[in-house]
Design an enzyme around this catalytic site. Structure first.
Site: not given
Ligand code: NAP
Length: 295
Positions: A57, A101, A124
């Site tokens: 990422k 994460q 997200d």
């Protein structure tokens, strides 16, 4: 007997187009005197897979002109401390996107953490407010994997309007948002969601013009479950033992790729299909969080 071979949907190629578009938009944004978009990634513990995803990422962000920083913490970080970190990031005007994460250590309540992230910075798209907007068809941040699949369908010229779509899997990350995107006005697919309690799953799948597999089981979708000419999107990432590989395994999807390729009209490979799209859409979400625009 003559066998047809499905057209491959190249996720790496489509993702690289999206990433270049994001870079062009970021360049235009900064050329107007704005600061570059900033993404903060919170990584807790030392899970090698999570660390590798985060590196991917960060690399993609750097290439697109997005500043990303990984904030790493030991696995014993308390939930209260993590909530405080998120609160600081929420109020920091120099931060556009926040990504925690997953998975989190067992002692931390994942739901509580995801709800603590400011919806405007929730790249997200796991916050209930963003999930609600998605269901209601309100434009805004979208969950990266299903949004990436929509982008693949669009850019591969796969018609959704009036077509039958079947999604296998009902997770909050993939299956449910996928079904919600496919059923939106303007997309206009007729959608069925299957799961482990679905009777006659192969029969349901055979009715699909678009079949999305998000199960987590290697080779689950076999050729007899696929309607000839269907578009088959394989979300699964599964490790299967492979002594011929240095690392002892290889990655495969949820679809029996070889056999299904001979029946389907379009198919995504694993790796090189949905995976690269997920990162590309994270960049797009970060661009949107920073600029309020997709372009
Ligand atoms: P998940 O939360 O484990 O959900 C799996 C779903 O599959 C569940 O709804 C489950 O049904 C269903 N299922 C399991 N066994 C089944 C069976 N025998 N018959 C019918 N349905 C069955 O997984 P996920 O997070 O959605 O991820 C799915 C896969 O996609 C995994 O391999 C994951 O690694 C991969 N993934 C890839 C990306 C990417 O970027 N490419 C992103 C996210 C996930 P129940 O609800 O009834 O248990």
């Amino acid at each position: 007997m003559e066998t047809a071979t499905a057209e491959l949907i190249d996720g790496r190629l489509i993702a690289s187009e999206v990433r270049q578009e994001v870079k062009a938009s970021v360049d235009a944004w900064t050329a107007k005197g704005n600061r570059a978009p900033v993404l903060k990634v919170v990584l807790i513990g030392d899970d090698p897979a999570s660390a590798s995803y985060v590196r991917g990422k960060n690399r993609a962000c750097a290439e697109a002109g997005i500043e990303s920083e990984t904030m790493t913490y030991d696995a014993d970080l308390s939930e209260a401390a993590l909530l405080e970190i998120i609160d600081d990031l929420n109020t920091d005007e120099g931060v556009d996107g926040i990504l925690v994460q997953l998975p989190l250590p067992k002692h931390i309540n994942e739901d509580r953490i995801l709800r603590a992230i400011s919806p405007a910075k929730d790249v997200d798209c796991f916050h209930p407010e963003n999930v609600g907007n998605l269901v209601a068809g309100v434009p805004g941040l979208q969950p990266a994997t299903p949004a990436g699949i929509m982008e693949m369908l669009k850019r591969s010229g796969i018609e959704t309007r009036g077509r039958t779509a079947v999604v296998i899997g009902r997770s909050n990350i993939v299956g449910k948002p996928m079904a919600n995107l496919l059923v939106q006005r303007g997309i206009d697919a007729t959608v069925t969601v299957c799961h482990s309690r679905t009777p006659d799953l192969p029969g349901v799948c055979r009715g699909a013009d678009i079949l999305v597999a998000a199960i987590g089981r290697a080779g689950f979708v076999t050729a007899d479950m696929v309607k000839p000419g269907a578009a088959v999107i394989d979300v699964g990432i599964n490790r299967v033992e492979d002594a011929s590989r240095k690392r002892g395994y290889r990655l495969v999807g949820d679809v029996d790729f070889e056999a299904v390729s001979e029946v389907a009209g379009h198919i995504t490979p694993v790796p090189g299909g949905v995976g690269p799209m997920t990162i590309a859409m994270l960049l797009k979400n970060t661009l949107f969080a920073a600029t309020g625009s997709w372009t």
